[in-house]
Scaffold this active site. Structure first.
Site, PDB file in Angstrom:
ATOM      1  N   HIS A 287      -3.429   7.189   2.471  1.00 33.26           N
ATOM      2  CA  HIS A 287      -3.778   5.881   1.914  1.00 33.26           C
ATOM      3  C   HIS A 287      -5.141   5.483   2.483  1.00 33.26           C
ATOM      4  CE1 HIS A 287      -3.847   1.752   0.839  1.00 33.26           C
ATOM      5  NE2 HIS A 287      -3.721   1.340   2.086  1.00 33.26           N
TER       6      HIS A 287
ATOM      7  N   CYS B 125       0.818  -1.219   0.000  1.00 33.24           N
ATOM      8  CA  CYS B 125       0.000   0.000   0.000  1.00 33.24           C
ATOM      9  C   CYS B 125       0.850   1.267   0.000  1.00 33.24           C
ATOM     10  CB  CYS B 125      -0.954  -0.003   1.189  1.00 33.24           C
ATOM     11  SG  CYS B 125      -2.143  -1.342   1.079  1.00 33.24           S
TER      12      CYS B 125
ATOM     13  N   ASN C 290     -10.018  -0.222  -0.541  1.00 37.36           N
ATOM     14  CA  ASN C 290      -8.556  -0.119  -0.523  1.00 37.36           C
ATOM     15  C   ASN C 290      -8.017  -0.694  -1.839  1.00 37.36           C
ATOM     16  OD1 ASN C 290      -5.830  -0.368  -0.112  1.00 37.36           O
ATOM     17  ND2 ASN C 290      -5.987  -1.267   1.935  1.00 37.36           N
TER      18      ASN C 290
END
Ligand SMILES: CC(C)(COP(=O)(O)OP(=O)(O)OC[C@H]1O[C@@H](n2cnc3c(N)ncnc32)[C@H](O)[C@@H]1OP(=O)(O)O)[C@@H](O)C(=O)NCCC(=O)NCCS
Length: 329
Positions: free
Chosen positions: A257, A117, A287
């Protein structure tokens, strides 16, 4: 006095596939509810790439082609293309090579960068070094993940979280003090036990046994990851703000994020900014791993003006995390 050469974000573009996987559809697949997913994560829907032989490159190509059109860029002028992904089309060649070829970036060298990520932020800071040293003048950084290819849609603790998507930025030199001003990148391999994909690599190559044991899917200890993510993201945001003498009033947006809406809330609170100054699209996309930050920038682009101060921050498998201070140009 001349200012140092900085890498600036000269353009941003994103792509998400058409198919929308809603919480209502997930309710039919696993033992969950829209209410649980919404209150625990803030996610309402995510986009999924369907169809045979459709890898991450498909989405990356869309994002980069859109970026070139928007910024009126000749692909032959690109010196470097870095693709951040944990879901490459295949182990080799790099998905970055596949994207560069497809978009006509024939003069670029290209490679993949794997930091989960945090991949986009790591790749953007890496790309910026090539601009700052004068080695490259036009760098494309694309963050892309087809998370649906590694998520177990029978595991309610992970399948609700992730979606597919791509986002790309064009980095160019800036000599008037705008662009990527500062960054902090960190990592700790001790995080492996909390978030990993056991098989499919060299330690446990694919076999009937690894497939039967579902070892090709993402494993996550959600609670453990949540705690570290909150602490580390807030720590680096505070560090970047402190050493650049920034107060919450100086910041136009925090660009985090998108892992969990509750993480965004805590990061905003500790940075002392209201949620109106936090870019968030987790409700629509979930996500998307390496794509979350460029997808946010793309979505909020019309609200940004030259000189706006942004704080990017991220956390991911590894563990990897970091933050960057960017002056929008
Ligand atoms: C995964 C996550 C949403 C789980 O939320 P949580 O509040 O920590 O929930 P818990 O894991 O404590 O589970 C609480 C209960 O909900 C249950 N549960 C888990 N997923 C569920 C779902 N989709 N629907 C309904 N119930 C669920 C659990 O089984 C548990 O039940 P129990 O109390 O009977 O044992 C959260 O931990 C998270 O977002 N973690 C960080 C994720 C992240 O940042 N990952 C990527 C880093 S980039």
């Amino acid at each position: 006095m001349t200012k140092p050469i900085r890498a600036t974000i000269a353009g941003v573009h994103g792509y998400v596939p058409d198919y929308i996987l809603t919480n209502a559809e997930l309710e039919k697949m696993v033992d969950t509810t829209d209410e649980w997913i919404t209150t625990r994560t803030g996610i309402k829907e995510r986009h999924i790439l369907k169809g045979k032989n459709q890898g991450s490159s498909v989405m990356g190509i869309h994002a980069v082609q859109g970026l070139f059109e928007k910024t009126n860029t000749d692909p032959r002028d690109i010196d470097l293309l870095i693709c951040a992904t944990i879901t490459p089309d295949m182990p080799t060649p790099a998905t970055g090579n596949i994207i560069a070829h497809a978009v006509g970036a024939v003069n670029a060298f290209s490679y993949d960068l794997q930091a989960a990520c945090s991949g986009f932020l790591y790749a953007m800071i890496t790309g910026a070094q090539f601009i700052e040293t004068g080695k490259c003048r036009k760098v494309v950084v694309v963050g892309v993940d087809k998370m649906s290819s590694i998520v177990d849609y029978k595991d309610r603790t992970t399948c609700i979280l992730f979606g597919d998507g791509a986002g790309a930025v064009l980095l160019t030199p800036n000599e008037v003090g705008q662009g990527i001003i500062d960054s902090v990148l960190r990592g700790d391999g001790a995080g492996e036990k909390h978030l990993h994909q056991k098989a499919g690599g060299s330690r446990r190559p694919s076999s009937y046994a690894t497939i039967n044991a579902k070892e090709h899917y993402l494993y996550q200890n959600g609670q453990a990851v949540f705690k570290v993510a909150v602490n580390k993201m807030t720590e680096v945001v505070e560090e970047i703000m402190h050493r650049n003498h920034l107060s919450s009033d100086d910041i136009a947006f925090i660009v985090p994020h998108q892992a969990n809406k509750r993480i965004l809330d805590v990061v905003a609170q500790r940075a002392g900014v209201g949620m109106d100054k936090v870019m968030a699209n987790i409700d629509k996309y979930g996500n998307t791993t390496a794509a979350t930050i460029p997808l946010c920038l793309w979505q909020y682009e019309s609200q940004l003006k030259s000189g706006d101060r942004l704080i990017l921050t991220t956390f991911g498998s590894g563990f990897t995390w970091g933050s960057a201070y960017v002056i929008w140009s």
